[in-house]
Each structure stands twice: as structure tokens, then as C-alpha cells.
Motif scaffolding. Structure first.
Motif, PDB file in Angstrom:
ATOM      1  N   GLN A  54       1.486   1.435 -13.666  1.00 14.76           N
ATOM      2  CA  GLN A  54       2.035   2.974 -13.527  1.00 14.76           C
ATOM      3  C   GLN A  54       2.957   3.348 -12.273  1.00 14.76           C
ATOM      4  N   THR A  55       2.659   2.527 -10.782  1.00 16.87           N
ATOM      5  CA  THR A  55       3.692   2.809 -10.242  1.00 16.87           C
ATOM      6  C   THR A  55       4.618   2.558 -10.236  1.00 16.87           C
ATOM      7  N   LEU A  56       4.885   1.698 -11.112  1.00 17.14           N
ATOM      8  CA  LEU A  56       6.532   1.015 -11.379  1.00 17.14           C
ATOM      9  C   LEU A  56       7.079   1.622 -11.885  1.00 17.14           C
ATOM     10  N   ASN A  57       6.204   2.033 -13.207  1.00 17.25           N
ATOM     11  CA  ASN A  57       7.263   2.217 -13.873  1.00 17.25           C
ATOM     12  C   ASN A  57       7.409   4.362 -14.114  1.00 17.25           C
ATOM     13  N   LEU A  58       6.346   5.030 -12.696  1.00 15.11           N
ATOM     14  CA  LEU A  58       6.682   5.774 -12.169  1.00 15.11           C
ATOM     15  C   LEU A  58       8.510   5.957 -11.526  1.00 15.11           C
ATOM     16  N   PHE A  59       8.161   4.804 -10.613  1.00 19.36           N
ATOM     17  CA  PHE A  59       9.675   4.799  -9.842  1.00 19.36           C
ATOM     18  C   PHE A  59      10.379   4.435 -11.101  1.00 19.36           C
ATOM     19  N   GLU A  60      10.782   3.794 -12.222  1.00 18.87           N
ATOM     20  CA  GLU A  60      11.768   3.927 -12.957  1.00 18.87           C
ATOM     21  C   GLU A  60      12.332   4.951 -13.151  1.00 18.87           C
ATOM     22  N   SER A  61      10.289   5.989 -13.174  1.00 18.18           N
ATOM     23  CA  SER A  61      11.642   7.076 -14.259  1.00 18.18           C
ATOM     24  C   SER A  61      12.560   7.583 -13.550  1.00 18.18           C
ATOM     25  N   VAL A  62      11.551   8.046 -12.346  1.00 16.97           N
ATOM     26  CA  VAL A  62      12.843   8.400 -11.349  1.00 16.97           C
ATOM     27  C   VAL A  62      14.191   7.854 -11.472  1.00 16.97           C
ATOM     28  N   ALA A  63      14.287   6.369 -11.369  1.00 15.34           N
ATOM     29  CA  ALA A  63      15.320   5.537 -11.549  1.00 15.34           C
ATOM     30  C   ALA A  63      16.158   6.507 -12.866  1.00 15.34           C
ATOM     31  N   LYS A  64      15.864   6.217 -13.670  1.00 15.16           N
ATOM     32  CA  LYS A  64      16.347   6.682 -14.592  1.00 15.16           C
ATOM     33  C   LYS A  64      17.293   7.908 -14.831  1.00 15.16           C
ATOM     34  N   GLN A  65      16.580   9.052 -14.203  1.00 12.72           N
ATOM     35  CA  GLN A  65      16.993  10.041 -13.872  1.00 12.72           C
ATOM     36  C   GLN A  65      17.700  11.034 -12.826  1.00 12.72           C
ATOM     37  N   ARG A  66      18.104   9.719 -11.655  1.00 10.02           N
ATOM     38  CA  ARG A  66      18.191  10.072 -10.641  1.00 10.02           C
ATOM     39  C   ARG A  66      18.547   8.729 -10.111  1.00 10.02           C
ATOM     40  N   THR A  67      19.972   9.349  -9.065  1.00 10.50           N
ATOM     41  CA  THR A  67      19.677   8.122  -8.252  1.00 10.50           C
ATOM     42  C   THR A  67      20.032   7.422  -7.372  1.00 10.50           C
ATOM     43  N   ILE A  68      18.828   6.127  -7.156  1.00  7.43           N
ATOM     44  CA  ILE A  68      17.763   5.894  -5.731  1.00  7.43           C
ATOM     45  C   ILE A  68      19.124   5.290  -4.906  1.00  7.43           C
ATOM     46  N   ILE A  69      18.932   5.954  -3.703  1.00  5.53           N
ATOM     47  CA  ILE A  69      19.404   5.641  -2.702  1.00  5.53           C
ATOM     48  C   ILE A  69      18.787   4.785  -1.821  1.00  5.53           C
ATOM     49  N   GLY A  70      17.869   4.810  -2.137  1.00  6.85           N
ATOM     50  CA  GLY A  70      17.118   3.453  -0.786  1.00  6.85           C
ATOM     51  C   GLY A  70      15.341   3.922  -0.800  1.00  6.85           C
ATOM     52  N   PHE A  71      15.277   3.543  -0.460  1.00  9.81           N
ATOM     53  CA  PHE A  71      13.209   3.558  -0.288  1.00  9.81           C
ATOM     54  C   PHE A  71      12.487   1.894   0.346  1.00  9.81           C
ATOM     55  N   ASP A  72      11.429   2.200   0.945  1.00  9.10           N
ATOM     56  CA  ASP A  72      10.406   1.352   1.583  1.00  9.10           C
ATOM     57  C   ASP A  72       8.697   1.972   1.249  1.00  9.10           C
ATOM     58  N   ILE A  73       8.268   0.316   1.597  1.00  9.02           N
ATOM     59  CA  ILE A  73       6.867   0.225   1.356  1.00  9.02           C
ATOM     60  C   ILE A  73       6.342   0.366   2.536  1.00  9.02           C
ATOM     61  N   MET A  74       5.400   1.682   2.703  1.00  5.62           N
ATOM     62  CA  MET A  74       4.669   2.036   4.091  1.00  5.62           C
ATOM     63  C   MET A  74       3.224   1.252   3.548  1.00  5.62           C
ATOM     64  N   GLU A  75       2.875   1.232   5.488  1.00 15.70           N
ATOM     65  CA  GLU A  75       1.098   1.533   6.076  1.00 15.70           C
ATOM     66  C   GLU A  75       0.534  -0.194   4.489  1.00 15.70           C
ATOM     67  N   PHE A  76       1.239  -0.812   4.447  1.00 16.50           N
ATOM     68  CA  PHE A  76       0.687  -2.040   4.007  1.00 16.50           C
ATOM     69  C   PHE A  76       0.043  -3.136   5.247  1.00 16.50           C
ATOM     70  N   ALA A  77      -1.604  -3.317   5.396  1.00 11.14           N
ATOM     71  CA  ALA A  77      -1.929  -3.690   6.535  1.00 11.14           C
ATOM     72  C   ALA A  77      -2.476  -4.889   5.875  1.00 11.14           C
ATOM     73  N   PRO A  78      -2.000  -5.860   6.145  1.00 10.23           N
ATOM     74  CA  PRO A  78      -2.849  -7.137   5.469  1.00 10.23           C
ATOM     75  C   PRO A  78      -3.906  -7.733   5.922  1.00 10.23           C
ATOM     76  N   ILE A  79      -4.754  -8.599   5.051  1.00  9.44           N
ATOM     77  CA  ILE A  79      -6.020  -8.632   5.222  1.00  9.44           C
ATOM     78  C   ILE A  79      -5.827 -10.539   5.067  1.00  9.44           C
ATOM     79  N   LYS A  80      -6.266 -11.411   6.520  1.00  7.21           N
ATOM     80  CA  LYS A  80      -6.785 -12.448   6.688  1.00  7.21           C
ATOM     81  C   LYS A  80      -7.348 -13.113   5.605  1.00  7.21           C
ATOM     82  N   ASP A  81      -5.937 -14.137   5.491  1.00  8.01           N
ATOM     83  CA  ASP A  81      -6.915 -15.696   4.317  1.00  8.01           C
ATOM     84  C   ASP A  81      -6.685 -14.778   2.710  1.00  8.01           C
TER      85      ASP A  81
END
Length: 295
Positions: free
Chosen positions: A241-268
Motif C-alpha cells: 500500500q505504501t509503495l502503491n500510494l507513492f507510485e500514484s503520486v509519481a504518476k501524477q506529478r514530478t518527484i523532486i526528492g524523498f526521504d526516509i525518516m525515524e527508522f530506529a534499528p533493533i539490534k540483531d
């Protein structure tokens, strides 16, 4: 192949060499900034974990090879300074990327990082673009615990600049944020609408800008997919769903950049590191296949 030499190896370094800076379309910028997180911590380790895990990716993302257009990995931003200086450093690095004709792909760190990126676009002369946000939280507070540069206020800083905003998947907000949405004409489809109805695409308003910066807070996705975040909220978006929503925006507009925020890795629990890295690469692929700039 280029071997990792520190905690910030080049993205997909098991498959590609670091290109010349002006020979890459995608520019990865790690920003290990973590100051105002309000629950769990660990987002400062997110950029390094994503880069390390990217060495397990394949060039072929299932539909194309985004890396064929060049992926340049920048040194990590120095975050051992004041929040204001970090924002300024991010803005300068973003402007450098844009001045070299590249697309910023930014890894945080807490969501405050996005404000620095947006300022970099403004400094580079971008004055007509919108922001689409996937998040569990609206991040529209004027200030949180007295801090206007809090991760909980980052989108308020964005709309204060007059930048149109479309929010997706929000399911945690306060009355103040609802009022700010109305005051600034923020568009939204919240989690309670998107998730139960399995909505896979959106239609942006006709007057939404042609150029779009896309910010993805990992907690916008469901904790069953990404428990590796400081402020998880049930009822979030799924992987496809996340990827499809992103692609629906990319098909309508020009993506000029993106970010991935708040990822907090869990050890192991390296599955989540790999998932965040794969998510990034699949988003690069969506951009590649829908952008006239790199065809």
C-alpha cells in the motif's frame, strides 16, 4: 567493488562503484540527527543501518535497475552541533545536490531533518513545490515541549513557508493540529480511511504543485511491518500500500526528492534494516520509471 570503510558505506556498494558527483541522478544523504525524540530512541543509527543493509540488495529491483542512473552517497551530516546548525548543514548539502542536477534521497534521523531539506530546496531556487507526507503523526504542532524544531513540529515549519501539504496515513494528532490543518488548507487522507478501505492510490487536487517532495516517516507504516521506530502507532499502512500510494503520486506529478525518516534499528533484527533499504531502492525504481528527467 568499493568496500565499506566506516559506518556509512556507499548505498548498494556491493554492486556499484561510487560515481563522480555530477554523474549520478540519485544522491543519498545520511543525517544521523536525533535530539527531540519523545518516546523511543535510536533514530540516529537509522542512516548507517540502511546503508549497511543496502549491500544485500540486488541491482534489479524486480522491474528495472535504478542504479544504472548513478547513486552517489554523500558523507554523513555532522550532527554534533546545535539543531539550528544541523538544519543549515542539511540545507547546504541539499542545495549542493540540486546544483549538481541530482535528486536528494535523505536518510534520518528524526523527522526534523526534513525541514533542513525543504530549506535546501528553497535556497536552490525551488519556490513552487508541494510536500506529500506518509506518517502516523501530523507533526503540525507550533512547538512541542517548547521546541519549534521538534520532530512533532516539522510539518508546521513547512506549511509556515507557504508550501502545500498532503498528509497520508495520519492516526495520531491533537486538536491544535486539526485547527492548523484547516488554517493552512492541508489536504489529507488519514489512516482510518486508507487502511480499512485498502486504498492504493490517491488523486492530488488539480491545484497541487507539479513538483513534489515526498517525506516518509517509517512510523506511517504499520508496526507489524516496521516496529523499528521510536513512536509506533497501530493501524498503519502496509508494504505494498505504501509503495502503491507513492507510485500514484509519481504518476501524477514530478518527484523532486524523498526521504526516509525515524527508522530506529533493533539490534540483531536485521530484517527491518533490509526492509528500509529495499523500500528506498524500490522508491528509486518508481521514480526512475515515472520521471521524464532520466529517460
Amino acid at each position: 567493488m568499493t568496500e565499506p570503510h566506516d559506518d556509512y558505506p556507499i548505498f548498494l556498494g556491493s554492486e556499484i562503484e561510487q560515481p563522480e558527483i555530477n554523474n549520478a541522478f540519485f544522491h543519498v544523504l545520511p543525517v544521523p540527527f536525533e535530539k527531540s525524540v519523545s518516546y523511543g530512541g535510536g533514530t540516529a543509527q537509522g542512516p548507517s543501518a540502511i546503508l549497511q543493509a543496502s549491500w544485500q540488495l540486488e541491482e534489479w529491483d524486480g522491474k528495472s535497475k535504478p542504479c544504472q542512473h548513478g547513486i552517489y552517497t554523500h558523507p554523513a551530516i555532522d550532527c554534533n552541533v546545535s539543531a539550528e546548525q544541523v538544519i543549515d548543514n542539511i540545507a547546504k548539502a541539499t542545495k549542493l545536490i540540486l546544483d549538481n542536477g541530482g535528486m536528494p534521497i535523505v536518510f534520518g534521523g528524526e523527522h526534523t531533518v526534513t525541514y533542513g531539506v525543504i530549506k535546501g530546496f528553497r535556497d536552490a531556487g525551488y519556490d513552487d513545490f508541494g510536500v506529500v507526507q506518509i506518517d502516523a503523526h501530523a507533526d503540525l504542532r507550533e512547538a512541542y515541549e517548547g521546541d519549534k524544531l521538534s520532530h512533532a513540529s516539522v510539518m508546521k515549519r513547512v506549511v509556515d513557508l507557504g508550501i502545500p501539504l498532503y498528509q497520508l496515513g495520519i492516526r495520531a494528532f491533537c486538536e491544535e493540529e486539526m485547527q492548523i490543518r484547516e488554517q493552512h488548507g492541508v489536504h489529507f487522507q488519514d489512516g482510518e480511511e486508507l487502511v480499512p478501505n485498502n486504498i492504493q492510490s490517491i488523486t492530488l487536487p488539480d491545484d497541487f504543485p507539479e513538483k513534489v517532495f515526498f517525506t516518509l516517516d517509517i512510523d506511517g507504516m504499520d508496526p507489524s511491518v516496521f516496529p523499528s521506530t521510536g513512536t509506533p502507532v497501530p493501524g498503519g499502512l502496509g508494504w505494498y500500500q505504501t509503495l502503491n500510494l507513492f507510485e500514484s503520486v509519481a504518476k501524477q506529478r514530478t518527484i523532486i526528492g524523498f526521504d526516509i525518516m525515524e527508522f530506529a534499528p533493533i539490534k540483531d533484527f536485521h530484517a527491518y534494516d533490509f526492509a528500509a533499504s529495499l523500500l528506498t531502492y524500490k522508491m528509486m525504481g518508481i521514480v526512475e520509471r515515472n520521471s521524464s528527467k532520466i529517460k
